[in-house]
Scaffold this active site. Structure first.
Site, short mmCIF file in Angstrom:
data_model
loop_
_atom_site.label_atom_id
_atom_site.label_comp_id
_atom_site.label_asym_id
_atom_site.label_seq_id
_atom_site.Cartn_x
_atom_site.Cartn_y
_atom_site.Cartn_z
N LYS A 84 0.85 -1.21 0.00
CA LYS A 84 0.00 0.00 0.00
C LYS A 84 0.88 1.26 0.00
O LYS A 84 0.61 2.21 -0.74
CB LYS A 84 -0.95 -0.01 1.21
N GLN A 128 -4.60 -1.61 9.72
CA GLN A 128 -4.47 -2.91 9.07
C GLN A 128 -5.02 -4.02 9.98
O GLN A 128 -4.69 -4.08 11.17
CB GLN A 128 -3.00 -3.18 8.71
N ASP A 151 -10.89 2.80 4.02
CA ASP A 151 -11.15 1.36 3.91
C ASP A 151 -12.65 1.11 3.73
O ASP A 151 -13.05 0.00 3.35
CB ASP A 151 -10.70 0.64 5.20
#
Ligand code: GUN
Length: 326
Positions: A84, A128, A151
């Protein structure tokens, strides 16, 4: 639209249509199978993001800025977060990696999230997953400011998406939608079977594909661990989305001839023939299923790169919204 993109679309359209026609005519053994290449599609979208990022910088004097919180140092999470951060660099975004020891308390992590919510230099951030067992993941997700939740995990974003309102869509399902767009896959009126009802893939995927949109307008069935006659249901799928997290679960008997198969899984399984000692597989037993399909995503290189690209698209959207550019 560029000449190469037009040519590519024409080719992919023909391949998928041709294979489905051949199946209908009883020539299933003759069809062409299309690999849905997430790296190729990502390169296409990332070129767009690069240009849009430069435009954003010219207007605001800032780059779109994404941060990632990583708790602990589990191998797969390290790999995902590194990818990412690297993609941020590729598309011209600023990135920040914020690491915490696995012993961080839930309360400490929530306070760190508050800091990022208030940091006006930061347009979006992710935490995460998975998190250590002593941290309640729902509390963490709900602490993230929905306007920075790139997200798309926050209930506000999930709820808005369910109502068809503008929202950050969860990155994996949104990446699959963009992959379908890239390969011109028709979903209207098709039976989509989703294996898995997770909050970050199965559930939002079912919302996106059943909404009145393009891609969308599909008839969606969601299967889960309590579903009975799973193979009977999955065999009815024109489009099968496998998102259970069980390595090579989908076998050839579970797939209709000519189906389009989207494999969301990514697991490491032991393999002594590899230097690393493992190999990556999806939720689909690729070697036996691929020859039956009209199109299939590879693992790795299918859904994974698209998830990261979708995260970048959400970050740019968040940056634009926060700078009053939308
Ligand atoms: N872990 C596995 N997939 C994801 C994802 O898309 N986002 C975050 N934050 N964690 C993950």
């Amino acid at each position: 639209m560029s000449k190469s993109r037009r040519k590519h679309l024409w080719q992919s359209l023909n391949l998928i249509d041709l294979s489905q026609t051949l199946h209908k005519e009883g020539f299933g053994f003759l069809y062409a199978m299309q690999i849905l290449d997430g790296k190729q599609a990502s390169n296409y979208y990332q070129e767009q993001l690069k240009a849009e990022s430069l435009e954003f910088e010219a207007k605001t004097g800032k780059k779109p800025h994404l941060a990632a919180i990583l708790v602990g140092n589990s191998g797969p999470s390290e790999t995902y977060v590194a990818a990412k951060m690297e993609t941020c660099r590729k598309v011209g975004f600023q990135s920040s990696l914020i690491r915490f020891e696995p012993t961080i308390t839930e309360q400490q992590l929530l306070l760190e999230i508050d800091k990022l919510n208030q940091d006006s230099d930061l347009h979006g951030f992710i935490v995460q997953l998975p998190l250590p067992a002593h941290i309640d993941v729902n509390k963490v997700i709900e602490r993230v400011d929905p306007s920075k939740d790139v997200d798309g995990f926050h209930p506000v974003n999930l709820g808005k998406m369910a109502k068809g309102l503008p929202a950050f869509a969860s990155a994996t399902p949104w990446g699959i939608i963009k992959l379908m767009e890239y390969y011109n896959i028709e979903t209207e009126g098709k039976h989509v079977v989703i294996l898995g009802r997770s909050q970050i893939v199965g559930l939002p995927m079912s919302l996106l594909l059943s909404r009145n949109s393009k891609p969308g307008n599909a008839t969606v069935t969601v299967c889960h661990s309590k579903s009975q006659n799973l193979a009977d249901i999955s065999r009815q799928a024109d489009i099968l989305v496998a998102a259970l997290g069980i390595p090579e679960f989908v076998k050839k008997e579970m797939v209709k001839d000519g189906a389009i198969v989207i494999d969301v899984g990514l697991s490491r399984i032991p393999d002594e023939t590899r230097k690393s000692g493992y190999r990556l597989v999806g939720d689909v037993a690729y070697d036996e299923v691929a020859p039956k399909c009209s199109a299939i995503t590879p693992v790795p290189g299918g859904v994974g790169p698209m998830t990261i690209t979708a995260l970048m698209q959400n970050t740019l959207l968040a940056a634009r919204q926060q700078m009053g550019l939308t």
